[in-house]
Design a protein around this motif. Structure first.
Motif, PDB file in Angstrom:
ATOM      1  N   GLN A 138      44.174  55.265   0.900  1.00 22.39           N
ATOM      2  CA  GLN A 138      44.376  55.612   2.364  1.00 22.39           C
ATOM      3  C   GLN A 138      46.055  55.577   2.324  1.00 22.39           C
ATOM      4  O   GLN A 138      46.657  55.019   1.638  1.00 22.39           O
ATOM      5  CB  GLN A 138      43.864  54.464   3.053  1.00 22.39           C
ATOM      6  CG  GLN A 138      42.564  54.157   3.156  1.00 22.39           C
ATOM      7  CD  GLN A 138      42.298  52.980   4.163  1.00 22.39           C
ATOM      8  OE1 GLN A 138      43.289  52.439   4.983  1.00 22.39           O
ATOM      9  NE2 GLN A 138      41.193  52.196   3.991  1.00 22.39           N
ATOM     10  N   LYS A 169      44.593  46.051  11.554  1.00 22.93           N
ATOM     11  CA  LYS A 169      44.329  46.873  10.228  1.00 22.93           C
ATOM     12  C   LYS A 169      45.320  46.647   9.115  1.00 22.93           C
ATOM     13  O   LYS A 169      45.091  46.595   7.987  1.00 22.93           O
ATOM     14  CB  LYS A 169      44.580  48.382  10.766  1.00 22.93           C
ATOM     15  CG  LYS A 169      44.165  49.350   9.874  1.00 22.93           C
ATOM     16  CD  LYS A 169      44.037  50.828  10.165  1.00 22.93           C
ATOM     17  CE  LYS A 169      43.532  51.834   9.183  1.00 22.93           C
ATOM     18  NZ  LYS A 169      43.114  52.738   9.586  1.00 22.93           N
ATOM     19  N   SER A 178      51.153  51.117  11.478  1.00 20.44           N
ATOM     20  CA  SER A 178      50.159  51.174  12.387  1.00 20.44           C
ATOM     21  C   SER A 178      50.280  50.666  13.724  1.00 20.44           C
ATOM     22  O   SER A 178      50.798  49.638  13.826  1.00 20.44           O
ATOM     23  CB  SER A 178      48.886  50.662  11.581  1.00 20.44           C
ATOM     24  OG  SER A 178      47.628  51.086  12.453  1.00 20.44           O
ATOM     25  N   LYS A 225      47.632  52.475   3.473  1.00 18.94           N
ATOM     26  CA  LYS A 225      47.705  51.537   2.405  1.00 18.94           C
ATOM     27  C   LYS A 225      48.825  51.924   1.298  1.00 18.94           C
ATOM     28  O   LYS A 225      49.432  50.852   0.958  1.00 18.94           O
ATOM     29  CB  LYS A 225      46.399  51.535   1.866  1.00 18.94           C
ATOM     30  CG  LYS A 225      46.226  50.453   0.773  1.00 18.94           C
ATOM     31  CD  LYS A 225      44.803  50.256   0.138  1.00 18.94           C
ATOM     32  CE  LYS A 225      44.607  48.997  -0.720  1.00 18.94           C
ATOM     33  NZ  LYS A 225      43.189  48.848  -1.162  1.00 18.94           N
TER      34      LYS A 225
END
Length: 67
Positions: A2, A29, A24, A5
């Motif tokens: 991702q 998350k 984010s 990530k």
């Protein structure tokens, strides 16, 4: 992997912990990503993720009164 990530990993590599929360709009998350990165204790990035978990937890506790 991702994009979020990968960005968190890049920030951990540079020890830019204060910027991780900005990746984010959902701190939960980011917390999930940090926890997943903390599993392999042989990699230096996991120890940085653990350190970031502590710092992020402090910030979440300041703003999230549901805890």
């Amino acid at each position: 992997m991702q994009p979020i990530k990968q960005e968190v990993i890049n920030l951990l590599e540079q020890k830019r912990y204060d910027e991780i929360l900005l990746v984010s709009s959902s701190p939960h998350k980011i917390m999930n990503i940090l926890i997943s990165l903390s599993y392999d204790k042989q990699k230096y990035i996991s120890w940085r993720a653990i350190e970031a978990i502590g710092l992020l937890s402090k910030e979440i506790a300041k703003s999230d009164l549901r805890l």
